[in-house]
Design a protein around this motif. Structure first.
Motif, PDB file in Angstrom:
ATOM      1  N   VAL A  66      58.039   5.868  15.244  1.00 37.53           N
ATOM      2  CA  VAL A  66      57.731   4.528  14.783  1.00 37.53           C
ATOM      3  C   VAL A  66      56.215   4.402  14.658  1.00 37.53           C
ATOM      4  O   VAL A  66      55.491   4.553  15.643  1.00 37.53           O
ATOM      5  N   ARG A  67      55.736   4.118  13.477  1.00 32.51           N
ATOM      6  CA  ARG A  67      54.300   4.030  13.261  1.00 32.51           C
ATOM      7  C   ARG A  67      53.748   2.756  13.881  1.00 32.51           C
ATOM      8  O   ARG A  67      54.329   1.688  13.759  1.00 32.51           O
ATOM      9  N   LYS A  68      52.588   2.884  14.545  1.00 36.27           N
ATOM     10  CA  LYS A  68      51.881   1.722  15.056  1.00 36.27           C
ATOM     11  C   LYS A  68      50.542   1.558  14.353  1.00 36.27           C
ATOM     12  O   LYS A  68      49.735   0.703  14.739  1.00 36.27           O
TER      13      LYS A  68
ATOM     14  N   THR B 287      56.598  12.572  10.710  1.00 39.08           N
ATOM     15  CA  THR B 287      56.353  11.140  10.792  1.00 39.08           C
ATOM     16  C   THR B 287      57.607  10.330  10.586  1.00 39.08           C
ATOM     17  O   THR B 287      57.645   9.150  10.927  1.00 39.08           O
TER      18      THR B 287
ATOM     19  N   GLU C  16      53.540  -4.478  21.091  1.00 42.48           N
ATOM     20  CA  GLU C  16      54.304  -4.578  19.842  1.00 42.48           C
ATOM     21  C   GLU C  16      55.260  -3.387  19.743  1.00 42.48           C
ATOM     22  O   GLU C  16      54.876  -2.253  20.010  1.00 42.48           O
ATOM     23  N   LYS C  17      56.492  -3.654  19.339  1.00 47.42           N
ATOM     24  CA  LYS C  17      57.484  -2.581  19.227  1.00 47.42           C
ATOM     25  C   LYS C  17      57.308  -1.757  17.957  1.00 47.42           C
ATOM     26  O   LYS C  17      57.739  -0.613  17.885  1.00 47.42           O
ATOM     27  N   LYS C  18      56.704  -2.363  16.956  1.00 52.29           N
ATOM     28  CA  LYS C  18      56.428  -1.665  15.706  1.00 52.29           C
ATOM     29  C   LYS C  18      55.134  -2.213  15.122  1.00 52.29           C
ATOM     30  O   LYS C  18      54.532  -3.123  15.695  1.00 52.29           O
ATOM     31  N   LEU C  19      54.725  -1.664  14.008  1.00 50.26           N
ATOM     32  CA  LEU C  19      53.465  -2.080  13.417  1.00 50.26           C
ATOM     33  C   LEU C  19      53.488  -3.543  13.011  1.00 50.26           C
ATOM     34  O   LEU C  19      54.362  -3.988  12.269  1.00 50.26           O
ATOM     35  N   ASN C  20      52.525  -4.299  13.518  1.00 48.28           N
ATOM     36  CA  ASN C  20      52.257  -5.657  13.073  1.00 48.28           C
ATOM     37  C   ASN C  20      50.846  -5.641  12.504  1.00 48.28           C
ATOM     38  O   ASN C  20      49.873  -5.544  13.258  1.00 48.28           O
TER      39      ASN C  20
ATOM     40  N   TYR D  98      47.264  -5.499  14.528  1.00 50.57           N
ATOM     41  CA  TYR D  98      46.461  -4.278  14.412  1.00 50.57           C
ATOM     42  C   TYR D  98      45.037  -4.593  13.967  1.00 50.57           C
ATOM     43  O   TYR D  98      44.062  -4.150  14.585  1.00 50.57           O
TER      44      TYR D  98
ATOM     45  N   ASN E 287      52.306   6.371  18.738  1.00 46.60           N
ATOM     46  CA  ASN E 287      53.588   5.672  18.842  1.00 46.60           C
ATOM     47  C   ASN E 287      54.034   5.432  20.278  1.00 46.60           C
ATOM     48  O   ASN E 287      55.177   5.071  20.531  1.00 46.60           O
ATOM     49  N   SER E 288      53.126   5.640  21.243  1.00 49.22           N
ATOM     50  CA  SER E 288      53.463   5.397  22.643  1.00 49.22           C
ATOM     51  C   SER E 288      52.265   4.735  23.316  1.00 49.22           C
ATOM     52  O   SER E 288      51.126   4.876  22.856  1.00 49.22           O
TER      53      SER E 288
END
Length: 260
Positions: free
Chosen positions: A15-17, A11, A72-76, A80, A137-138
């Motif tokens: 990048v975690r989503k 992990t 989103e490029k990363k977790l928001n 979410y 993550n994709s």
């Protein structure tokens, strides 16, 4: 339940989503599923738009939020959880449309949705190699993730109605049943070697019927075993609670980073 780690993926390399799977995650999830019930019923019943119109409205909402979430490029966390709420409201109206308007019934609807859910998980596993949330993550994986969640939320609504109405347990009785099952899943996580990924999806599915029957308990007539609260007010309070918990979670995460 504590953090869920993937058996096949590191992990730290992705990048975690998806938010960290902690107790706070499950608390917010239950609030969100309860809001899905009261919010869905607000549109279809209180506004008298019906199940078909409600399903169409929330389908558009669901598609819009999923597209936003994937971009989103990363977790928001706000994006979410809005997407989660979209799946719960759509799950409510879609399940009601299938079981009531189409006449499939709770048993038939639950069986159909269970098959669709298991099929989604099977295809996801065969295509991507894992159904762990740590691999989300994709865009392709997220499509599988949100599709599976959509089926689980819809199934949960049908299961909640089936348990409370057809089985005659009532809303409080059904809440006890699903709450107990969630505790058993948590116990299995801590004290057995059952796959954490399998337990995550079991818990994720069970929080939906729990939220559904709690939502029904809040807004259904007293004669039907509910509290007859305003759907508008109940939905607003639940939304405020969700937003407050997200803010609290973010502040705790920020403080933890400062200490680290």
């Amino acid at each position: 339940m504590a953090n869920i780690q993937s058996d096949k993926f590191n992990t730290s390399e992705i990048v975690r989503k998806v938010p960290e799977i902690t107790l706070m995650f499950w608390i917010i999830k239950i609030f969100a599923t309860t809001l899905g019930e009261t919010g869905g019923d607000t549109v279809t019943m209180s506004m008298n738009l019906g199940y078909l119109a409600g399903t169409m409205i929330f389908t558009l909402f669901f598609v819009a939020t999923v597209i936003t979430q994937i971009r989103e490029k990363k977790l928001n966390p706000y994006t979410y959880w809005i997407t989660i709420i979209a799946t719960t409201t759509l799950g409510t109206t879609l399940a009601d449309f299938c079981t009531r308007s189409l006449g499939i019934g709770y048993a038939g609807g639950s069986t159909l949705l269970l098959v669709l859910l298991l099929g989604s998980l099977f295809i996801w596993k065969r295509t991507m190699g894992s159904v762990s949330v740590d691999t989300v993550n994709s865009p392709k994986t997220e499509m599988f993730y949100w599709g599976t969640i959509m089926f689980s939320q819809t199934l949960g609504t049908a299961l909640g109605d089936w348990t409370a109405d057809t089985m005659g347990l009532g809303y409080s009785g059904a809440a006890i049943v699903f709450g107990t099952l969630l505790l058993l899943v948590a116990a299995a996580y801590f004290w057995t070697k059952i796959s954490s990924t399998a337990l995550f999806w079991a818990a994720f599915i069970l929080t939906r019927p729990l939220g559904a029957v709690v939502g029904d308990f809040l807004d259904k007539p007293i004669s039907s075993g509910g509290l007859a609260l305003s759907r508008y007010s109940a939905s607003a309070v639940l939304l405020i609670c969700i937003l407050s918990l997200i803010v609290l979670s973010e502040r705790r995460a920020s403080l933890q980073k400062c200490y680290d």
